[in-house]
Enzyme design. Structure first.
Site, PDB file in Angstrom:
ATOM      1  N   CYS A  83       0.823  -1.205   0.000  1.00 27.85           N
ATOM      2  CA  CYS A  83       0.000   0.000   0.000  1.00 27.85           C
ATOM      3  C   CYS A  83       0.864   1.265   0.000  1.00 27.85           C
ATOM      4  CB  CYS A  83      -0.907  -0.034   1.231  1.00 27.85           C
ATOM      5  SG  CYS A  83      -1.761   1.496   1.610  1.00 27.85           S
ATOM      6  N   CYS A  86       0.228   3.719   2.862  1.00 29.72           N
ATOM      7  CA  CYS A  86       0.735   3.105   4.100  1.00 29.72           C
ATOM      8  C   CYS A  86       2.240   3.338   4.233  1.00 29.72           C
ATOM      9  CB  CYS A  86       0.464   1.599   4.108  1.00 29.72           C
ATOM     10  SG  CYS A  86      -1.279   1.151   4.004  1.00 29.72           S
TER      11      CYS A  86
END
Length: 162
Positions: A83, A86
């Site tokens: 991600c 993230c």
């Protein structure tokens, strides 16, 4: 007809052996990920699995109502290695952990490794950041947040000053 009998039996045995090897390998991988413990990275951020989550944050199997197990307010980061947002949030959380040393604790939960935990808490968007105050219910925010926004949420939700 006899010519085909032995190769067929040998083929069935080979397929059975390969299937057994693959299923036993999958089982050992599953055991490894579920028995891992909490790990602390260089920034003081602690990585949790389901077992350590129950110990440090909330034992959702024992308790029906929210009961935070920690001694200081926490930030839970539900993330995945693939991600992009993230990855952008990770250094921000490490900085906050250092700046608020002893006043908050940042925990990271890898949703790819801890699918049951992510499912239990209804994590559908990454990153999901959960602010856990000592008193009251946790509050979640989805997506990347800049450091200034995180500091505001720490102050307002967690009631913690630098």
């Amino acid at each position: 007809m006899r010519k085909f009998k032995y190769p067929l039996i040998i083929g069935i045995l080979l397929i059975s052996a390969v299937t057994y090897a693959l299923t036993s390998q999958e089982s050992s991988i599953e055991i490894e990920t579920t028995t891992a413990s909490a790990s602390d990275d260089a920034g003081g951020v602690i990585h949790l699995n389901a077992q350590s989550f129950k110990q440090y944050v909330f034992d959702y199997e024992k308790n029906q109502t929210w009961k935070y197990e920690g001694k200081v307010p926490a930030i839970l980061d539900f993330y995945a290695d693939w991600c992009g947002p993230c990855k952008m949030l990770s250094p921000v959380l490490q900085e906050l952990q250092k700046e608020y040393d002893g006043k908050i604790q940042v925990y990271k939960i890898n949703t790819d490794k801890e699918r049951e935990l992510a499912s239990t808490f209804g994590i559908r968007s990454l990153p999901t950041i959960v602010f856990v105050p000592l008193e009251g219910d946790p509050q979640a925010a989805m997506g990347f947040r800049p450091k200034t926004d995180m500091e505001t949420m720490i102050k307002e939700i967690l009631k913690v000053e630098k």
